[in-house]
Design an enzyme around this catalytic site. Sequence first.
Site, PDB file in Angstrom:
ATOM      1  N   ASP A 229      -7.432  -1.223  -4.991  1.00 34.32           N
ATOM      2  CA  ASP A 229      -6.013  -1.437  -5.302  1.00 34.32           C
ATOM      3  C   ASP A 229      -5.839  -2.558  -6.338  1.00 34.32           C
ATOM      4  O   ASP A 229      -6.463  -3.614  -6.227  1.00 34.32           O
ATOM      5  CB  ASP A 229      -5.239  -1.873  -4.053  1.00 34.32           C
ATOM      6  CG  ASP A 229      -5.365  -0.907  -2.887  1.00 34.32           C
ATOM      7  OD1 ASP A 229      -6.430  -0.297  -2.724  1.00 34.32           O
ATOM      8  OD2 ASP A 229      -4.398  -0.800  -2.116  1.00 34.32           O
ATOM      9  N   HIS A 231      -2.308  -2.962  -7.605  1.00 34.17           N
ATOM     10  CA  HIS A 231      -0.929  -3.303  -7.203  1.00 34.17           C
ATOM     11  C   HIS A 231      -0.171  -4.158  -8.215  1.00 34.17           C
ATOM     12  O   HIS A 231       0.371  -5.211  -7.895  1.00 34.17           O
ATOM     13  CB  HIS A 231      -0.938  -4.001  -5.837  1.00 34.17           C
ATOM     14  CG  HIS A 231      -0.915  -3.045  -4.686  1.00 34.17           C
ATOM     15  ND1 HIS A 231       0.095  -2.121  -4.514  1.00 34.17           N
ATOM     16  CD2 HIS A 231      -1.773  -2.860  -3.655  1.00 34.17           C
ATOM     17  CE1 HIS A 231      -0.147  -1.404  -3.427  1.00 34.17           C
ATOM     18  NE2 HIS A 231      -1.279  -1.823  -2.889  1.00 34.17           N
ATOM     19  N   ASP A 258      -3.277   3.092  -5.770  1.00 32.10           N
ATOM     20  CA  ASP A 258      -2.390   1.919  -5.636  1.00 32.10           C
ATOM     21  C   ASP A 258      -2.469   1.021  -6.869  1.00 32.10           C
ATOM     22  O   ASP A 258      -2.742  -0.174  -6.792  1.00 32.10           O
ATOM     23  CB  ASP A 258      -2.680   1.129  -4.348  1.00 32.10           C
ATOM     24  CG  ASP A 258      -2.071   1.793  -3.113  1.00 32.10           C
ATOM     25  OD1 ASP A 258      -1.680   2.972  -3.213  1.00 32.10           O
ATOM     26  OD2 ASP A 258      -1.984   1.144  -2.066  1.00 32.10           O
ATOM     27  N   ASP A 261       3.354  -1.057  -7.655  1.00 29.31           N
ATOM     28  CA  ASP A 261       4.125  -1.607  -6.522  1.00 29.31           C
ATOM     29  C   ASP A 261       3.639  -2.996  -6.131  1.00 29.31           C
ATOM     30  O   ASP A 261       2.476  -3.348  -6.303  1.00 29.31           O
ATOM     31  CB  ASP A 261       4.096  -0.695  -5.292  1.00 29.31           C
ATOM     32  CG  ASP A 261       5.078   0.462  -5.385  1.00 29.31           C
ATOM     33  OD1 ASP A 261       6.028   0.373  -6.190  1.00 29.31           O
ATOM     34  OD2 ASP A 261       4.898   1.454  -4.650  1.00 29.31           O
ATOM     35  N   ARG A 262       4.567  -3.749  -5.580  1.00 29.85           N
ATOM     36  CA  ARG A 262       4.378  -5.133  -5.109  1.00 29.85           C
ATOM     37  C   ARG A 262       4.214  -6.113  -6.274  1.00 29.85           C
ATOM     38  O   ARG A 262       5.036  -6.972  -6.459  1.00 29.85           O
ATOM     39  CB  ARG A 262       3.235  -5.248  -4.096  1.00 29.85           C
ATOM     40  CG  ARG A 262       3.553  -4.493  -2.809  1.00 29.85           C
ATOM     41  CD  ARG A 262       2.781  -5.044  -1.631  1.00 29.85           C
ATOM     42  NE  ARG A 262       3.139  -4.379  -0.382  1.00 29.85           N
ATOM     43  CZ  ARG A 262       4.022  -4.826   0.490  1.00 29.85           C
ATOM     44  NH1 ARG A 262       4.673  -5.948   0.255  1.00 29.85           N
ATOM     45  NH2 ARG A 262       4.275  -4.161   1.593  1.00 29.85           N
ATOM     46  N   ASN A 290      -1.578   5.880  -1.685  1.00 33.04           N
ATOM     47  CA  ASN A 290      -0.318   6.145  -0.985  1.00 33.04           C
ATOM     48  C   ASN A 290       0.887   5.568  -1.740  1.00 33.04           C
ATOM     49  O   ASN A 290       2.021   6.007  -1.544  1.00 33.04           O
ATOM     50  CB  ASN A 290      -0.364   5.603   0.445  1.00 33.04           C
ATOM     51  CG  ASN A 290      -0.584   4.108   0.507  1.00 33.04           C
ATOM     52  OD1 ASN A 290      -1.554   3.590  -0.038  1.00 33.04           O
ATOM     53  ND2 ASN A 290       0.313   3.389   1.158  1.00 33.04           N
ATOM     54  N   HIS A 291       0.651   4.594  -2.643  1.00 32.57           N
ATOM     55  CA  HIS A 291       1.761   4.025  -3.414  1.00 32.57           C
ATOM     56  C   HIS A 291       2.072   4.808  -4.684  1.00 32.57           C
ATOM     57  O   HIS A 291       3.027   4.461  -5.382  1.00 32.57           O
ATOM     58  CB  HIS A 291       1.507   2.554  -3.738  1.00 32.57           C
ATOM     59  CG  HIS A 291       1.944   1.653  -2.630  1.00 32.57           C
ATOM     60  ND1 HIS A 291       3.179   1.058  -2.578  1.00 32.57           N
ATOM     61  CD2 HIS A 291       1.310   1.277  -1.493  1.00 32.57           C
ATOM     62  CE1 HIS A 291       3.290   0.349  -1.475  1.00 32.57           C
ATOM     63  NE2 HIS A 291       2.166   0.466  -0.803  1.00 32.57           N
ATOM     64  N   HIS A 339      -8.861   6.934  -1.487  1.00 30.75           N
ATOM     65  CA  HIS A 339      -8.038   5.736  -1.320  1.00 30.75           C
ATOM     66  C   HIS A 339      -7.972   5.278   0.144  1.00 30.75           C
ATOM     67  O   HIS A 339      -8.196   4.115   0.451  1.00 30.75           O
ATOM     68  CB  HIS A 339      -6.615   5.979  -1.839  1.00 30.75           C
ATOM     69  CG  HIS A 339      -5.749   4.767  -1.666  1.00 30.75           C
ATOM     70  ND1 HIS A 339      -5.907   3.631  -2.432  1.00 30.75           N
ATOM     71  CD2 HIS A 339      -4.772   4.477  -0.776  1.00 30.75           C
ATOM     72  CE1 HIS A 339      -5.044   2.710  -2.031  1.00 30.75           C
ATOM     73  NE2 HIS A 339      -4.345   3.203  -1.030  1.00 30.75           N
ATOM     74  N   ARG A 387      -0.483   1.620  10.788  1.00 31.36           N
ATOM     75  CA  ARG A 387       0.567   1.723   9.767  1.00 31.36           C
ATOM     76  C   ARG A 387       1.701   2.653  10.171  1.00 31.36           C
ATOM     77  O   ARG A 387       2.735   2.694   9.520  1.00 31.36           O
ATOM     78  CB  ARG A 387      -0.032   2.258   8.465  1.00 31.36           C
ATOM     79  CG  ARG A 387      -1.113   1.396   7.873  1.00 31.36           C
ATOM     80  CD  ARG A 387      -1.800   2.142   6.745  1.00 31.36           C
ATOM     81  NE  ARG A 387      -2.976   1.442   6.275  1.00 31.36           N
ATOM     82  CZ  ARG A 387      -2.988   0.523   5.312  1.00 31.36           C
ATOM     83  NH1 ARG A 387      -1.870   0.191   4.719  1.00 31.36           N
ATOM     84  NH2 ARG A 387      -4.110  -0.051   4.927  1.00 31.36           N
ATOM     85  N   HIS A 414      -7.232   0.501  -0.018  1.00 30.09           N
ATOM     86  CA  HIS A 414      -6.085   0.610   0.893  1.00 30.09           C
ATOM     87  C   HIS A 414      -5.831  -0.593   1.795  1.00 30.09           C
ATOM     88  O   HIS A 414      -4.762  -0.727   2.339  1.00 30.09           O
ATOM     89  CB  HIS A 414      -6.293   1.881   1.748  1.00 30.09           C
ATOM     90  CG  HIS A 414      -5.112   2.395   2.500  1.00 30.09           C
ATOM     91  ND1 HIS A 414      -3.841   2.418   1.990  1.00 30.09           N
ATOM     92  CD2 HIS A 414      -5.014   2.937   3.745  1.00 30.09           C
ATOM     93  CE1 HIS A 414      -3.018   2.959   2.884  1.00 30.09           C
ATOM     94  NE2 HIS A 414      -3.710   3.278   3.953  1.00 30.09           N
TER      95      HIS A 414
END
Length: 485
Positions: A229, A231, A258, A261-262, A290-291, A339, A387, A414
């Site tokens: 990731d 991110h 990923d 995001d964030r 997943n993002h 992922h 999660r 992840h």
Amino acid sequence: MPAMETENSNTSRAEDLKQLANEAFKAHKYSQAIDLYTQAIELNGENAVYWANRAFAHTKLEEYGSAIQDGTKAIEIDPRYSKGYYRRGAAYLAMGKFKDALKDFQQVKKLCPNDPDAAKKLKECEKAVMKLKFEEAISVPESQKRSVADSIDYHTIEVEPQYAGARIEGDVVTLDFVKKMLDDFKNQKNLHKRYAYQIVLQTREMLQALPSLVDIVVPEGKHFTVCGDVHGQFYDLLNIFELNGLPSEENPYLFNGDFVDRGSFSLEVILTLFAFKCMCPSAIHLARGNHESKSMNKIYGFEGEVRSKLSEIFVELFAEVFCCLPLAHVINAKVFVVHGGLFSVDGVKLSDIRAIDRFCEPPEEGLMCELLWSDPQPQPGRGPSKRGVGLSFGADITKRFLQENNLDLVVRSHEVKDEGYEIEHDGKLITVFSAPNYCDQMGNKGAFIRFEAPDMKPNIVTFSAVPHPDVKPMAYANNFLRMFS
């Protein structure tokens, strides 16, 4: 010791543990805080505060399923304890379950009618639910949707003479262009939308042609790098390239989902990765995380960032392109890279993954969902996901999957890890995470893995975060979620 004394001693010890847990939480040591709250709960399981506090720590680790369970338990113990509803509502919100979150925040307001903070959060939640209802009302059924990509001709977009940024001459993305673009991004300058369209549309065309499971061949004597990731941490991505070289045919990479995001430089990250893909398709491989989905991008910042830096059309375009990303890769028929993780059923073959129709938003169950969302667990067998999506799987599940598919190793991402990686399941599974000091607060290292052919032994390199301009993580995120981060 009489029973009463034992009970008092347990209650007192539990309070001490809670204090230690609170200190660990303040120091961003969330796993340690969870362990300490758990010990307090074991000594005194009827204290709603311990459950609500542990729910908050789970939320910080993105373990929203566990946070919802703990919040629910706090409410069962004390239905008038507003923090129980508050913590559970925040976890529902983080999962995009706005209607469930709304019910909990209505309850918080009822219990604390004079609390301005509760009123503010309820109002924001009501706005989010109204927006969701409006979007549902005007949405077009999937079968009738036209591709936004098909309506864009970037050749007709004029580049103003005063634009001084990176330019693509003709249709070919060159290394010189990419380097100039990276330099512009480093100085917080935007790429002209004409070239952004060109990069995204050319990448879409390439990704569409790929299978859902991509086989990668690394020739003898050559190497290959896998990153986890990122991110939206663009300056840390540049640092990976400083440490390990730019992507090229001789220095290929796989980024394992990923990307966005964030972090608040997600657009710079995704355009960089896509530009390298356009420059040399074999230099960089990209897997879906997943993002890379509408529901996550709506909440965690990418959608807001794209709208702010480019336009609404790009929001739709990225959503389309993310649906084209492959779901998994196999390197030299030995290393399975995905992922999230493995499956709720035994007997899944590589051919089953190859056959997945991936051109859609991730479903809430099934093979595609589990590839993107699942996590390893230390105990054997399978368990519920922390999660609230996917599942947890043990070493026996990993071993069986590898044996049945004649593979040696699972590499997945992840999950944030203190050292940037973790080796589990008797050495058969490695988690790699490449966003150091995640969200500017976790204090973790980042890592990447270099494989050398033919033996394909993993060589793990770790690195620390580098400074970035003063734009906070989640700067473009859903207003309401920022209140809880």
